[in-house]
Write a protein that holds these residues in place. Structure first.
Motif, PDB file in Angstrom:
ATOM      1  N   THR A  10      -7.271  59.037  18.723  1.00  0.00           N
ATOM      2  CA  THR A  10      -8.468  58.772  19.526  1.00  0.00           C
ATOM      3  C   THR A  10      -8.215  57.635  20.509  1.00  0.00           C
ATOM      4  OG1 THR A  10      -9.949  59.526  17.770  1.00  0.00           O
ATOM      5  CG2 THR A  10     -10.905  58.086  19.447  1.00  0.00           C
ATOM      6  N   ALA A  11      -7.512  56.594  20.055  1.00  0.00           N
ATOM      7  CA  ALA A  11      -7.166  55.491  20.965  1.00  0.00           C
ATOM      8  C   ALA A  11      -6.339  56.014  22.132  1.00  0.00           C
ATOM      9  CB  ALA A  11      -6.409  54.403  20.203  1.00  0.00           C
ATOM     10  N   ALA A  12      -5.383  56.879  21.838  1.00  0.00           N
ATOM     11  CA  ALA A  12      -4.561  57.441  22.912  1.00  0.00           C
ATOM     12  C   ALA A  12      -5.401  58.282  23.868  1.00  0.00           C
ATOM     13  CB  ALA A  12      -3.428  58.276  22.315  1.00  0.00           C
ATOM     14  N   TYR A  13      -6.305  59.091  23.326  1.00  0.00           N
ATOM     15  CA  TYR A  13      -7.169  59.902  24.185  1.00  0.00           C
ATOM     16  C   TYR A  13      -8.129  59.030  24.999  1.00  0.00           C
ATOM     17  CZ  TYR A  13      -5.743  64.329  22.002  1.00  0.00           C
ATOM     18  OH  TYR A  13      -5.022  65.420  21.582  1.00  0.00           O
ATOM     19  N   ARG A  14      -8.446  57.843  24.513  1.00  0.00           N
ATOM     20  CA  ARG A  14      -9.303  56.927  25.264  1.00  0.00           C
ATOM     21  C   ARG A  14      -8.576  56.261  26.418  1.00  0.00           C
ATOM     22  NH1 ARG A  14     -10.571  52.560  22.846  1.00  0.00           N
ATOM     23  NH2 ARG A  14      -9.671  52.756  20.746  1.00  0.00           N
ATOM     24  N   GLY A  15      -7.265  56.452  26.490  1.00  0.00           N
ATOM     25  CA  GLY A  15      -6.488  55.846  27.556  1.00  0.00           C
ATOM     26  C   GLY A  15      -5.740  54.606  27.137  1.00  0.00           C
ATOM     27  N   VAL A  16      -5.800  54.260  25.853  1.00  0.00           N
ATOM     28  CA  VAL A  16      -5.044  53.119  25.342  1.00  0.00           C
ATOM     29  C   VAL A  16      -3.564  53.498  25.269  1.00  0.00           C
ATOM     30  CG1 VAL A  16      -4.722  51.573  23.364  1.00  0.00           C
ATOM     31  CG2 VAL A  16      -7.033  52.309  24.027  1.00  0.00           C
ATOM     32  N   ASP A  17      -2.674  52.587  25.650  1.00  0.00           N
ATOM     33  CA  ASP A  17      -1.232  52.817  25.525  1.00  0.00           C
ATOM     34  C   ASP A  17      -0.837  52.654  24.060  1.00  0.00           C
ATOM     35  OD1 ASP A  17      -0.875  53.221  28.276  1.00  0.00           O
ATOM     36  OD2 ASP A  17      -0.648  51.080  28.645  1.00  0.00           O
ATOM     37  N   VAL A  18      -0.575  53.762  23.406  1.00  0.00           N
ATOM     38  CA  VAL A  18      -0.248  53.750  21.980  1.00  0.00           C
ATOM     39  C   VAL A  18       1.207  54.152  21.798  1.00  0.00           C
ATOM     40  CG1 VAL A  18      -0.832  54.624  19.690  1.00  0.00           C
ATOM     41  CG2 VAL A  18      -2.626  54.392  21.431  1.00  0.00           C
ATOM     42  N   GLU A  19       1.939  53.374  20.994  1.00  0.00           N
ATOM     43  CA  GLU A  19       3.336  53.693  20.715  1.00  0.00           C
ATOM     44  C   GLU A  19       3.625  53.484  19.240  1.00  0.00           C
ATOM     45  OE1 GLU A  19       5.731  51.184  23.183  1.00  0.00           O
ATOM     46  OE2 GLU A  19       4.697  49.350  22.581  1.00  0.00           O
ATOM     47  N   LEU A  20       4.486  54.337  18.724  1.00  0.00           N
ATOM     48  CA  LEU A  20       4.900  54.291  17.322  1.00  0.00           C
ATOM     49  C   LEU A  20       6.406  54.092  17.268  1.00  0.00           C
ATOM     50  CD1 LEU A  20       4.503  54.811  14.228  1.00  0.00           C
ATOM     51  CD2 LEU A  20       4.820  57.253  14.740  1.00  0.00           C
ATOM     52  N   PHE A  21       6.837  53.159  16.431  1.00  0.00           N
ATOM     53  CA  PHE A  21       8.259  52.866  16.249  1.00  0.00           C
ATOM     54  C   PHE A  21       8.668  53.261  14.833  1.00  0.00           C
ATOM     55  CE2 PHE A  21       6.782  50.200  19.616  1.00  0.00           C
ATOM     56  CZ  PHE A  21       7.841  50.087  20.505  1.00  0.00           C
ATOM     57  N   VAL A  22       9.659  54.136  14.730  1.00  0.00           N
ATOM     58  CA  VAL A  22      10.161  54.600  13.444  1.00  0.00           C
ATOM     59  C   VAL A  22      11.683  54.687  13.523  1.00  0.00           C
ATOM     60  CG1 VAL A  22       8.074  55.914  12.843  1.00  0.00           C
ATOM     61  CG2 VAL A  22       9.895  57.009  14.160  1.00  0.00           C
ATOM     62  N   SER A  23      12.290  54.978  12.393  1.00  0.00           N
ATOM     63  CA  SER A  23      13.731  55.225  12.383  1.00  0.00           C
ATOM     64  C   SER A  23      14.013  56.644  12.854  1.00  0.00           C
ATOM     65  CB  SER A  23      14.294  55.044  10.970  1.00  0.00           C
ATOM     66  OG  SER A  23      14.064  53.742  10.491  1.00  0.00           O
ATOM     67  N   GLU A  24      15.136  56.824  13.518  1.00  0.00           N
ATOM     68  CA  GLU A  24      15.555  58.176  13.895  1.00  0.00           C
ATOM     69  C   GLU A  24      15.756  59.028  12.653  1.00  0.00           C
ATOM     70  OE1 GLU A  24      18.614  59.752  17.181  1.00  0.00           O
ATOM     71  OE2 GLU A  24      19.575  58.707  15.501  1.00  0.00           O
ATOM     72  N   LYS A  25      16.270  58.393  11.601  1.00  0.00           N
ATOM     73  CA  LYS A  25      16.468  59.086  10.326  1.00  0.00           C
ATOM     74  C   LYS A  25      16.074  58.128   9.211  1.00  0.00           C
ATOM     75  CE  LYS A  25      19.842  61.678   7.575  1.00  0.00           C
ATOM     76  NZ  LYS A  25      21.261  62.139   7.497  1.00  0.00           N
ATOM     77  N   ALA A  26      14.978  58.425   8.538  1.00  0.00           N
ATOM     78  CA  ALA A  26      14.526  57.563   7.444  1.00  0.00           C
ATOM     79  C   ALA A  26      15.513  57.625   6.294  1.00  0.00           C
ATOM     80  CB  ALA A  26      13.136  57.988   6.978  1.00  0.00           C
ATOM     81  N   ASP A  27      15.469  56.599   5.448  1.00  0.00           N
ATOM     82  CA  ASP A  27      16.419  56.525   4.341  1.00  0.00           C
ATOM     83  C   ASP A  27      16.015  57.411   3.170  1.00  0.00           C
ATOM     84  OD1 ASP A  27      14.283  54.484   4.160  1.00  0.00           O
ATOM     85  OD2 ASP A  27      15.202  54.008   2.229  1.00  0.00           O
TER      86      ASP A  27
END
Length: 483
Positions: free
Chosen positions: A352-369
């Motif tokens: 919903t934040a993203a649809y509201r126009g908020v810049d939303v970013e998620l940081f994860v590992s390319e390959k989780a352990d």
């Protein structure tokens, strides 16, 4: 009618009875996704699903630890009832005041003054701990999910030994199941005993000594407090960055963590969290539980709120805080979480934040352990990408283990809590909400560093993933909901 035929009919009837009862009882006080996952397991594999549900499936954690947490919360609430919602001199808008009140209502801990001394990435953490312990005059309190004696952590254990020799009381807690599988675990126990450290296992499973608990519950907290004046909290366990496991060494995996060193009145809140866990494991009441409040005047410029969570808090304080912060965002949201398996409410807050126009970013590992977690969290990527969330993946073999949330460049959280259903319901966690501009600024800079080191997952790339991976992602998503 033969005995075999009678037994067959009885089993058929029993099978239907189990399924009918399950449909009417499993959903009670349970989130829809979790209910569906348990029902699927029980209906399709009752021989496996029913015993697992009876062992792990209860949504209620109402035993001794739950009662103890409620008692401690009451003690803290009485001690701090005269404290304001914010330290003197600081002003909050209506939403922030509401958020701080929410956290306080659910955990009893108020927002208080304090200063962040510095952020500590993984390579600097153990040295900073050892240096702080070297200055200890009265007490050192240590609590980690995973702890082991190895070449990386030995300087810290040396500092603990020297502190005991100076007459300092050193108390040490670690999670039993979390630590026992790592090399150096037994040597650590022997070393702690020989050095005069008071140590105990958290959440132990030891049936021969009458100690038993649900095996899916963990104490996942990481914190250190020295003399009640200096505190450390964050994501890093007390172990080598490669976790000493052969497959990690072969793959070159190194965990990327982030911690913070604190001073000021907020350290007493960390003491209260430690003292509660010490009481749960030993039955000994530490005076630190009574030490929260009143707040001294002057000295600190920042405002911080410690937010403990776990099975002793059925209201899920960490989840509610994350959701409230994201719903209030107007410009930007940065989520850093090694394990991202949100419930429906948190997923909707983010999209919903993203649809509201908020810049939303998620940081994860390319390959989780962890195989199951890796595929379960990937099952959310389509919905996130469709909403406009940018997903940044730290390339393998690095494992992004930091847990950070930054909102609008004004409010930030760091701690032990992942953005997953296990951290919301089954693990004891501790998070730190910070309003100090310098603290938020440094975390924002660290997020930028992660962004530079990561590669962005594009919708086009994601749409081309193999069918086999899609299938695995969806199956593992069901297992993640078994709460």
């Amino acid at each position: 009618m033969s005995l075999i035929a009678i037994l067959s009919e009885v089993l058929v009837v029993l099978d239907y009875v189990v399924k009918v009862v399950a449909v009417g009882t499993v959903p009670e006080n349970r989130k829809p996704g979790s209910s569906s996952a348990w029902l699927l397991l029980i209906l399709f594999l009752p021989i496996v699903g029913l015993p697992l549900f009876l062992l792990l499936g209860s949504p209620y954690v109402t035993g001794r630890r739950h009662r103890l947490q409620q008692q401690v919360n009451q003690v803290i609430a009485e001690r701090v009832e005269d404290l304001p919602s914010l330290p003197p001199g600081l002003v909050a808008d209506a939403h922030l005041a509401s958020l701080l009140g929410l956290n306080r209502r659910l955990t009893s801990l108020p927002c208080v003054s304090g200063d962040h001394r510095r952020l500590l990435p993984d390579g600097e953490f153990v040295g900073a701990l050892a240096a702080a312990v070297a200055t200890a005059e009265r007490s050192v309190h240590v609590e980690f999910y995973i702890a082991a004696l190895d070449a990386t952590t030995e300087p810290f254990f040396d500092a603990l030994r020297d502190a005991v020799a100076r007459g300092v009381t050193v108390r040490f807690l670690y999670d039993h199941l979390g630590s026992r599988k790592y090399p150096g675990h037994m040597r650590m126990n022997e070393r702690l005993t020989a050095d005069g450290v008071e140590w105990h296992r958290m959440m132990p499973i030891d049936p021969l000594r009458g100690r038993w608990r649900r095996p899916d519950l963990r104490n996942h907290r990481k914190l250190v407090v020295v003399d009640g004046r200096t505190g450390f909290v964050g994501s890093q366990n007390l172990i080598d960055q490669g976790y000493l496991v052969r497959k990690n060494v072969r793959a070159g995996r190194r965990w990327v963590d982030l911690n913070v060193e604190l001073t000021g009145f907020v350290v007493q809140s960390l003491e209260a969290v430690f003292a509660t866990d010490w009481l749960a494991e030993t039955g000994e009441t530490l005076t630190q539980v009574d030490a929260v409040g009143p707040e001294p005047s002057g000295g600190s410029t920042g405002a911080f709120q410690v937010v403990p969570s776990g099975p002793g808090f059925p209201t899920e304080p960490n989840l509610r805080m994350f959701s409230a912060l994201i719903h209030a965002a107007t410009r930007s949201v940065s989520v850093v979480s090694p394990y991202f398996i949100p419930d429906d409410g948190l997923e909707q807050a983010i999209t919903t934040a993203a649809y509201r126009g908020v810049d939303v970013e998620l940081f994860v590992s390319e390959k989780a352990d962890q195989f199951m977690v890796h595929h379960a969290q990937r099952s959310y990527y389509t919905t996130l990408l469709d909403a406009g969330v940018r997903i940044h993946m730290l390339p393998f073999p690095a494992v992004l283990h930091s847990k950070v949330l930054v909102v609008d460049g004004e409010r930030a959280v760091i701690g032990s809590s992942n953005m997953d259903m296990r951290s919301f319901s089954l693990d004891y966690e501790v998070s730190l909400l910070g309003l100090e501009p310098a603290f938020v600024g440094e975390l924002t800079a660290k997020v930028s560093e992660y962004r530079e080191r990561s590669r962005e997952l594009t919708p086009a790339e994601w749409s081309q993933r193999p069918l086999r991976q899609r299938y695995l992602d969806n199956v593992m998503r069901l297992t993640a909901a078994l709460q």
